[in-house]
Design a protein around this motif. Structure first.
Motif, mmCIF file in Angstrom:
data_model
loop_
_atom_site.group_PDB
_atom_site.id
_atom_site.type_symbol
_atom_site.label_atom_id
_atom_site.label_comp_id
_atom_site.label_asym_id
_atom_site.label_seq_id
_atom_site.Cartn_x
_atom_site.Cartn_y
_atom_site.Cartn_z
ATOM 1 N N GLN A 81 2.060 -4.496 2.486
ATOM 2 C CA GLN A 81 0.840 -4.444 1.997
ATOM 3 C C GLN A 81 -0.039 -3.535 2.884
ATOM 4 O O GLN A 81 -0.929 -2.629 2.282
ATOM 5 N N GLY A 82 0.165 -3.359 4.207
ATOM 6 C CA GLY A 82 -0.389 -2.489 4.950
ATOM 7 C C GLY A 82 0.001 -0.832 4.667
ATOM 8 O O GLY A 82 -0.807 -0.211 4.829
ATOM 9 N N ALA A 83 1.141 -0.864 4.124
ATOM 10 C CA ALA A 83 1.687 0.553 3.684
ATOM 11 C C ALA A 83 0.885 0.777 2.516
ATOM 12 O O ALA A 83 0.494 2.032 2.357
ATOM 13 N N LEU A 84 0.490 0.114 1.674
ATOM 14 C CA LEU A 84 -0.381 0.161 0.371
ATOM 15 C C LEU A 84 -1.769 0.573 0.724
ATOM 16 O O LEU A 84 -2.326 1.651 0.366
ATOM 17 N N THR A 85 -2.119 -0.256 1.894
ATOM 18 C CA THR A 85 -3.524 0.152 2.244
ATOM 19 C C THR A 85 -3.532 1.289 3.055
ATOM 20 O O THR A 85 -4.762 2.021 2.784
ATOM 21 N N ALA A 89 -0.119 5.151 -1.848
ATOM 22 C CA ALA A 89 1.090 4.731 -2.935
ATOM 23 C C ALA A 89 0.775 3.213 -3.519
ATOM 24 O O ALA A 89 -0.507 2.820 -3.341
ATOM 25 N N THR A 90 1.437 3.143 -4.679
ATOM 26 C CA THR A 90 1.110 1.921 -5.657
ATOM 27 C C THR A 90 2.319 0.998 -5.510
ATOM 28 O O THR A 90 2.074 0.003 -6.234
ATOM 29 N N LEU A 91 3.329 1.406 -4.806
ATOM 30 C CA LEU A 91 4.464 0.401 -4.529
ATOM 31 C C LEU A 91 4.985 0.751 -3.137
ATOM 32 O O LEU A 91 5.418 1.684 -2.712
ATOM 33 N N ALA A 92 5.195 -0.552 -2.495
ATOM 34 C CA ALA A 92 5.834 -0.398 -1.082
ATOM 35 C C ALA A 92 6.942 -1.261 -0.709
ATOM 36 O O ALA A 92 6.827 -2.281 -1.334
ATOM 37 N N VAL A 93 7.843 -0.897 0.066
ATOM 38 C CA VAL A 93 8.888 -1.906 0.414
ATOM 39 C C VAL A 93 8.785 -1.660 1.869
ATOM 40 O O VAL A 93 8.727 -0.819 2.722
#
Length: 155
Positions: A81-85, A89-93
């Motif tokens: 979720q932090g990678a998105l914030t 990006a709209t998808l993160a792993v």
């Protein structure tokens, strides 16, 4: 599953990808950016090996780390979720685990937690790869994360 298939699926759907990696140290990002044209859909990668980096770069909460430890689905979720914030990006792993050597009775070597986050959802999973050796656990975690990305992109 191939990085090229992931990138093609993301391109078709107009999705930008980010990664948040701990035990794999950027291996997922490297696999994706090994493919020519990846910049069309790979937005960025975070390598957050320490707890401090997880908190500073991804906004993982100290309380989550204290309550569950870095190798947990809760931390994996906050990483994704932090990678998105902290990206477009709209998808993160995300990946956090114990590649080895080492581990403990409660968190054995080879335990890796994953999360896939999109703006409207976040799913987590823990895989017990076992004490395969550091390199093999990291490769298995990379491959699993790539498979999870492809699954998230395939309706």
């Amino acid at each position: 599953m191939s990085a090229a298939a992931i990138l093609q699926a993301a391109r078709v759907r107009g999705i930008l990808i980010a990664t948040a990696e701990s035990c794999t140290g950027g291996m997922v990002s490297a696999a994706l950016t090994d493919v020519a044209g990846s910049s069309a859909v790979f937005e960025r990668g975070f390598v957050t090996y320490t707890n401090a980096a997880k908190m500073q770069m991804l906004g993982v909460r100290a309380a989550t780390l204290e309550a569950h430890g870095a190798v947990s689905e809760q931390v994996a979720a906050e990483m994704a979720q932090g990678a998105l914030t902290h990206s477009a990006a709209t998808l993160a792993v995300s990946i956090t685990g114990i590649a080895g050597p080492g581990g403990s009775e409660h968190k054995p070597e080879g335990r890796v937690c994953f999360a896939i986050a999109a703006p409207d959802r976040c799913t987590t999973q823990t895989i017990e790869f076992g004490a395969l050796g550091r390199a093999q656990v990291r490769q298995a975690a990379r491959d699993h994360a790539l498979g999870a990305l492809l699954a998230a992109l395939t309706p």
